[in-house]
Write a protein that holds these residues in place. Structure first.
Motif, mmCIF file in Angstrom:
data_model
loop_
_atom_site.group_PDB
_atom_site.id
_atom_site.type_symbol
_atom_site.label_atom_id
_atom_site.label_comp_id
_atom_site.label_asym_id
_atom_site.label_seq_id
_atom_site.Cartn_x
_atom_site.Cartn_y
_atom_site.Cartn_z
ATOM 1 N N LEU A 1 -10.994 1.292 -2.294
ATOM 2 C CA LEU A 1 -10.706 1.917 -0.988
ATOM 3 C C LEU A 1 -11.493 3.208 -0.723
ATOM 4 C CD1 LEU A 1 -6.861 1.249 -0.644
ATOM 5 C CD2 LEU A 1 -8.735 0.140 0.565
ATOM 6 N N PHE B 1 -11.656 4.776 2.883
ATOM 7 C CA PHE B 1 -10.214 4.846 3.144
ATOM 8 C C PHE B 1 -9.566 5.757 2.097
ATOM 9 C CE2 PHE B 1 -11.475 0.508 4.496
ATOM 10 C CZ PHE B 1 -11.271 0.674 5.860
ATOM 11 N N GLU C 1 -5.223 2.709 9.833
ATOM 12 C CA GLU C 1 -6.056 2.609 8.629
ATOM 13 C C GLU C 1 -5.683 1.357 7.825
ATOM 14 O OE1 GLU C 1 -7.267 6.131 6.635
ATOM 15 O OE2 GLU C 1 -7.125 5.253 4.640
ATOM 16 N N THR D 1 -1.988 6.141 9.974
ATOM 17 C CA THR D 1 -2.025 5.416 8.695
ATOM 18 C C THR D 1 -1.894 3.916 8.926
ATOM 19 O OG1 THR D 1 0.337 5.824 8.400
ATOM 20 C CG2 THR D 1 -1.164 7.318 7.280
ATOM 21 N N LYS E 1 -7.195 -1.617 9.341
ATOM 22 C CA LYS E 1 -8.634 -1.694 9.054
ATOM 23 C C LYS E 1 -8.869 -2.189 7.628
ATOM 24 C CE LYS E 1 -10.771 1.665 12.060
ATOM 25 N NZ LYS E 1 -10.971 3.114 12.114
ATOM 26 N N ILE E 2 -8.045 -1.706 6.678
ATOM 27 C CA ILE E 2 -8.155 -2.140 5.277
ATOM 28 C C ILE E 2 -7.885 -3.645 5.180
ATOM 29 C CG2 ILE E 2 -7.027 -1.988 3.016
ATOM 30 C CD1 ILE E 2 -6.576 1.009 3.627
ATOM 31 N N ILE F 1 -8.373 -3.111 -5.973
ATOM 32 C CA ILE F 1 -8.367 -2.806 -4.536
ATOM 33 C C ILE F 1 -8.234 -1.302 -4.316
ATOM 34 C CG2 ILE F 1 -7.105 -3.121 -2.375
ATOM 35 C CD1 ILE F 1 -6.220 -5.892 -3.593
ATOM 36 N N LEU G 1 0.853 -1.190 0.000
ATOM 37 C CA LEU G 1 0.000 0.000 0.000
ATOM 38 C C LEU G 1 0.888 1.239 0.000
ATOM 39 C CD1 LEU G 1 -2.520 -1.062 2.839
ATOM 40 C CD2 LEU G 1 -2.558 -1.703 0.439
ATOM 41 N N GLU G 2 0.730 2.098 -1.008
ATOM 42 C CA GLU G 2 1.552 3.302 -1.118
ATOM 43 C C GLU G 2 0.889 4.462 -0.399
ATOM 44 O OE1 GLU G 2 4.466 3.438 -2.573
ATOM 45 O OE2 GLU G 2 4.436 1.470 -3.544
ATOM 46 N N LEU G 3 1.685 5.180 0.387
ATOM 47 C CA LEU G 3 1.213 6.370 1.084
ATOM 48 C C LEU G 3 1.899 7.593 0.490
ATOM 49 C CD1 LEU G 3 1.654 5.118 4.743
ATOM 50 C CD2 LEU G 3 -0.508 5.451 3.566
ATOM 51 N N THR H 1 -6.335 7.508 2.486
ATOM 52 C CA THR H 1 -4.899 7.789 2.581
ATOM 53 C C THR H 1 -4.077 7.076 1.518
ATOM 54 O OG1 THR H 1 -5.416 7.071 4.823
ATOM 55 C CG2 THR H 1 -3.429 8.391 4.541
ATOM 56 N N ILE H 2 -4.485 5.886 1.116
ATOM 57 C CA ILE H 2 -3.669 5.042 0.238
ATOM 58 C C ILE H 2 -3.788 5.521 -1.209
ATOM 59 C CG2 ILE H 2 -3.220 2.665 -0.479
ATOM 60 C CD1 ILE H 2 -2.891 3.104 2.536
ATOM 61 N N THR H 3 -2.652 5.712 -1.889
ATOM 62 C CA THR H 3 -2.688 6.201 -3.272
ATOM 63 C C THR H 3 -2.555 5.070 -4.290
ATOM 64 O OG1 THR H 3 -0.316 6.613 -3.117
ATOM 65 C CG2 THR H 3 -1.789 8.475 -2.699
ATOM 66 N N ASP H 4 -1.921 3.966 -3.905
ATOM 67 C CA ASP H 4 -1.741 2.874 -4.872
ATOM 68 C C ASP H 4 -1.597 1.548 -4.133
ATOM 69 O OD1 ASP H 4 -1.517 1.785 -7.413
ATOM 70 O OD2 ASP H 4 0.660 1.938 -7.449
ATOM 71 N N VAL H 5 -2.028 0.471 -4.783
ATOM 72 C CA VAL H 5 -1.919 -0.867 -4.203
ATOM 73 C C VAL H 5 -1.342 -1.804 -5.251
ATOM 74 C CG1 VAL H 5 -3.205 -2.797 -3.172
ATOM 75 C CG2 VAL H 5 -3.957 -0.455 -2.756
ATOM 76 N N ARG H 6 -0.398 -2.631 -4.837
ATOM 77 C CA ARG H 6 0.109 -3.706 -5.701
ATOM 78 C C ARG H 6 -0.108 -5.015 -4.953
ATOM 79 N NH1 ARG H 6 1.691 -2.378 -10.824
ATOM 80 N NH2 ARG H 6 3.405 -3.859 -10.881
ATOM 81 N N THR I 1 -10.944 -5.528 6.588
ATOM 82 C CA THR I 1 -12.223 -5.467 5.877
ATOM 83 C C THR I 1 -12.120 -5.925 4.432
ATOM 84 O OG1 THR I 1 -11.811 -3.145 5.353
ATOM 85 C CG2 THR I 1 -13.166 -3.598 7.275
ATOM 86 N N LEU I 2 -10.923 -5.783 3.815
ATOM 87 C CA LEU I 2 -10.846 -5.947 2.370
ATOM 88 C C LEU I 2 -9.814 -6.994 1.942
ATOM 89 C CD1 LEU I 2 -12.080 -4.585 -0.153
ATOM 90 C CD2 LEU I 2 -10.107 -3.077 -0.201
ATOM 91 N N LEU I 3 -8.679 -7.065 2.633
ATOM 92 C CA LEU I 3 -7.562 -7.869 2.113
ATOM 93 C C LEU I 3 -7.533 -9.277 2.693
ATOM 94 C CD1 LEU I 3 -4.748 -5.158 2.217
ATOM 95 C CD2 LEU I 3 -6.353 -5.669 0.382
ATOM 96 N N LEU J 1 -14.978 2.720 0.315
ATOM 97 C CA LEU J 1 -15.131 2.182 1.663
ATOM 98 C C LEU J 1 -14.708 3.190 2.735
ATOM 99 C CD1 LEU J 1 -13.784 -1.392 0.880
ATOM 100 C CD2 LEU J 1 -16.127 -0.829 1.500
#
Lengths: 83, 83
Positions: free
Chosen positions: B26, B31, A58, A55, A61-62, B22, A45-47, B33-38, A65-67, B29
């Motif tokens: 986000l 969320f 968060e 964070t 929580k992600i 994903i 997850l990129e911030l 803060t997260i800008t990218d997911v791999r 709920t999701l992963l 739902l």
């Protein structure tokens, strides 16, 4: 910029047929040191900014709920500092 | 007993539709803060003894031949000491 890693693995008591298939293939390919294999998922997850306690909360929580499916999976959240 | 971890992720230049799905879910739902997911894979290889340079070399060969498709994926091998 920070990266939060979420590792999701099946709980130890849950059967992992993918991991077992790999473990059984290894001796046939000549690899004899490994006794067991478990396969799971890794999410990056990129911030935009640095990772703070908020964070991380968060991200947890992600993950919940999701992963991860917390009935059969455990997850672990940690920070990987990056350029 | 040691555990060798192999993390397999798509190369940065390869499109990751699972991660994108994903990332797009986000904000819906709540969320933000997260800008990218791999999304990638994590393998836990169990060793009967301690991890040595030889077992790490074997783990790297296993990752290359069996766990990762090195055309589109990068892998990273590291040791996690365990009880």
């Amino acid at each position: 910029m920070a990266r939060v890693i979420v590792d999701v693995m099946l709980k130890p008591e849950i059967l992992d047929p993918q991991g077992q298939a790999i473990a059984r293939a290894l001796p046939r390919l000549g690899f004899t040191t490994i006794t067991d294999v478990r396969q799971g998922k890794r999410f990056e997850l990129e911030l935009p900014g640095p990772a703070t306690e908020a964070t991380l909360t968060e991200a947890r929580k992600i993950a919940e709920t999701l992963l991860a499916n917390t009935v059969i999976e455990d997850f672990h959240v940690h920070v990987e500092e990056d350029a």
